[in-house]
Write an enzyme that holds these catalytic residues in place. Structure first.
Site, mmCIF file in Angstrom:
data_model
loop_
_atom_site.group_PDB
_atom_site.id
_atom_site.type_symbol
_atom_site.label_atom_id
_atom_site.label_comp_id
_atom_site.label_asym_id
_atom_site.label_seq_id
_atom_site.Cartn_x
_atom_site.Cartn_y
_atom_site.Cartn_z
ATOM 1 N N TRP A 139 0.829 -1.203 0.000
ATOM 2 C CA TRP A 139 0.000 0.000 0.000
ATOM 3 C C TRP A 139 0.867 1.258 0.000
ATOM 4 O O TRP A 139 0.543 2.231 -0.683
ATOM 5 C CB TRP A 139 -1.005 -0.013 1.150
ATOM 6 C CG TRP A 139 -2.032 -1.088 0.962
ATOM 7 C CD1 TRP A 139 -2.250 -2.167 1.768
ATOM 8 C CD2 TRP A 139 -2.969 -1.209 -0.127
ATOM 9 N NE1 TRP A 139 -3.255 -2.946 1.243
ATOM 10 C CE2 TRP A 139 -3.705 -2.386 0.090
ATOM 11 C CE3 TRP A 139 -3.239 -0.449 -1.271
ATOM 12 C CZ2 TRP A 139 -4.718 -2.812 -0.789
ATOM 13 C CZ3 TRP A 139 -4.244 -0.867 -2.144
ATOM 14 C CH2 TRP A 139 -4.962 -2.037 -1.896
ATOM 15 N N ASP A 186 -2.419 6.541 6.170
ATOM 16 C CA ASP A 186 -3.426 5.666 5.571
ATOM 17 C C ASP A 186 -3.804 4.627 6.621
ATOM 18 O O ASP A 186 -3.144 3.611 6.783
ATOM 19 C CB ASP A 186 -2.843 4.987 4.328
ATOM 20 C CG ASP A 186 -3.793 3.947 3.739
ATOM 21 O OD1 ASP A 186 -4.926 3.803 4.256
ATOM 22 O OD2 ASP A 186 -3.394 3.273 2.767
ATOM 23 N N LYS A 226 -12.834 -2.085 5.744
ATOM 24 C CA LYS A 226 -12.132 -2.950 6.683
ATOM 25 C C LYS A 226 -12.753 -2.857 8.076
ATOM 26 O O LYS A 226 -13.175 -3.851 8.636
ATOM 27 C CB LYS A 226 -10.650 -2.568 6.767
ATOM 28 C CG LYS A 226 -9.762 -3.155 5.670
ATOM 29 C CD LYS A 226 -9.876 -2.487 4.336
ATOM 30 C CE LYS A 226 -9.079 -3.146 3.245
ATOM 31 N NZ LYS A 226 -8.187 -2.267 2.519
HETATM 32 C C1 PLP Z 1 -7.559 -1.767 1.431
HETATM 33 C C2 PLP Z 1 -6.513 -0.751 1.537
HETATM 34 C C3 PLP Z 1 -6.354 0.246 0.568
HETATM 35 C C4 PLP Z 1 -7.168 0.308 -0.712
HETATM 36 O O1 PLP Z 1 -8.492 0.565 -0.496
HETATM 37 P P1 PLP Z 1 -9.474 0.759 -1.749
HETATM 38 O O2 PLP Z 1 -10.750 1.131 -1.091
HETATM 39 O O3 PLP Z 1 -9.551 -0.555 -2.470
HETATM 40 O O4 PLP Z 1 -8.944 1.821 -2.616
HETATM 41 C C5 PLP Z 1 -5.369 1.195 0.766
HETATM 42 N N1 PLP Z 1 -4.587 1.175 1.862
HETATM 43 C C6 PLP Z 1 -4.705 0.228 2.805
HETATM 44 C C7 PLP Z 1 -3.809 0.260 4.004
HETATM 45 C C8 PLP Z 1 -5.672 -0.762 2.675
HETATM 46 O O5 PLP Z 1 -5.794 -1.698 3.620
#
Ligand code: PLP
Length: 360
Positions: A102, A172, A196
């Site tokens: 990521w 993030d 999540k």
């Molecule tokens: C799942 C995830 C993403 C991507 O999320 P999307 O909604 O598919 O764009 C980005 N960063 C982290 C840490 C993630 O777990």
């Protein structure tokens, strides 16, 4: 049909109480005679839902008043691109810490707009640890420092919040927001895709310090301009109303359970017992440095990896759903977010012990 224990990394398990409430009020919400998803986002009933969700999220995270809370769309991936466009201003470079898949994606997007200084990278140890504060090569002129507190794929988590001095810290938090208390005042901006630990996919929460607004790239779409969305209460265009409503139910669910301090206690216990089972087995292996192990995503392999396929088939048949590791790393991964009950982790540990017994 019975519900499985769902270890999916995302879209992930939702609290069953939230699903049941949503089901109960699916066709008629309150006294509106309509489903929440059929209500105008500008009407009083939905505005009430939206504002309550924001208040509850602010309470859960103790968000200071000088921060905007935005409910946007496009997932975390789109934010990888919108963050530099909103925050760079006249600066020509930004700092990123690279700890896995990521981080790499966030860096690739930022490189479209600025020079990216990689302040630290754990690529040389195959992304199995988070760098320490003393390893960070920070640039005091950077527009911001971005990092990924929890790498969802590698199961690598920072055990500390980096200190970037006067440079705004951007995080993030897609796979770890709401898993425990967080000192929001340490950050310039945090963001998290909902699927999540918050609610359905399609929604992304952005919490940004007000003083960082007003420096967006003029060519950026208004719908992704944080300042303009803040001024419009995240309703510059039609927001993902149903996802926002469900997120609101999840926030209430968390508050009823004692908020993030209570969740932290449960989440730590869940993670501790799973790592303990892995380490004690001599059969399963987690590749992550002990001080960088994620509370939320626990990757592991069996022995030499040759029995992974059998493990996945048999665990699925036993009602332990979606334990397959990310396609880029293989093996297994147990995602144990807030909505995963402790009994689910207990069931997994029990299954692992039995699988080891018959395999060895
Ligand atoms: C799942 C995830 C993403 C991507 O999320 P999307 O909604 O598919 O764009 C980005 N960063 C982290 C840490 C993630 O777990």
């Amino acid at each position: 049909m019975n519900r499985v224990f769902n270890f999916s990394a995302g879209p992930a398990a939702m609290p069953v109480e939230v699903l049941e409430q949503a089901q109960q009020e699916l066709t008629c919400w309150g006294d509106t005679g309509a489903s929440v998803m059929e209500l105008s986002h500008r009407g009083k009933p939905f505005v009430g839902v939206a504002e309550q969700a924001e208040r509850d999220l602010r309470e859960l995270l103790a968000v200071p008043d000088d921060y905007e809370v935005l409910f946007l769309q496009g997932g975390a991936t789109a934010q990888f691109n919108f963050i530099p466009q909103n925050l760079l201003g006249s600066a020509s470079s930004c700092d990123y810490i690279s700890t896995g898949q990521w981080s790499l994606k966030a860096i690739a997007e930022a490189r479209k707009f600025a020079h990216v200084n990689v302040a630290a990278s754990s690529e040389s140890d195959n992304f199995s640890s988070a760098p320490s504060q003393s390893q960070l090569q920070l640039d005091s002129e950077a527009a911001y420092l971005h990092y990924t507190p929890n790498e969802t794929i590698g199961g690598v988590e920072f055990g500390y919040v980096p200190d970037a001095g006067n440079v705004p810290l951007v995080a993030d938090l897609s796979s770890t927001l709401l898993s425990r208390p967080l000192d929001v005042s340490r950050f310039g901006l945090i963001y998290a895709g909902a699927q999540k630990n918050i609610g359905p996919s399609g929604l992304v929460v952005v919490i940004v310090r007000k003083s960082l607004l007003g420096r967006a790239n003029a060519t950026l779409a208004d719908a992704f301009n944080y300042e303009k969305q803040a001024a419009a209460g995240s309703m510059l265009n039609t927001p993902p109303t149903y996802a926002w409503y469900i997120a609101g139910l999840v926030f209430k669910w968390l508050l009823q359970r004692g908020g993030l301090t209570a969740m932290a206690e449960i989440n730590k216990r869940k993670a501790d017992k799973l790592y303990q089972a892995i380490d004690a087995s001599g059969y399963y292996r987690n590749p992550v440095a002990t001080d960088s192990r994620s509370w939320m995503n626990v990757p592991f392999i069996c022995g030499d990896g040759s029995r992974d396929k059998a493990f996945l088939e048999q665990s699925e048949a036993a009602g332990l759903h979606a334990l397959k590791g990310h396609r880029s790393v293989g093996g297994m991964r147990a995602s144990i977010y807030n909505a995963m009950p402790e009994q689910g982790v207990d069931a997994l540990i029990e299954f692992m012990a039995e699988f080891e017994r018959v395999s060895s």
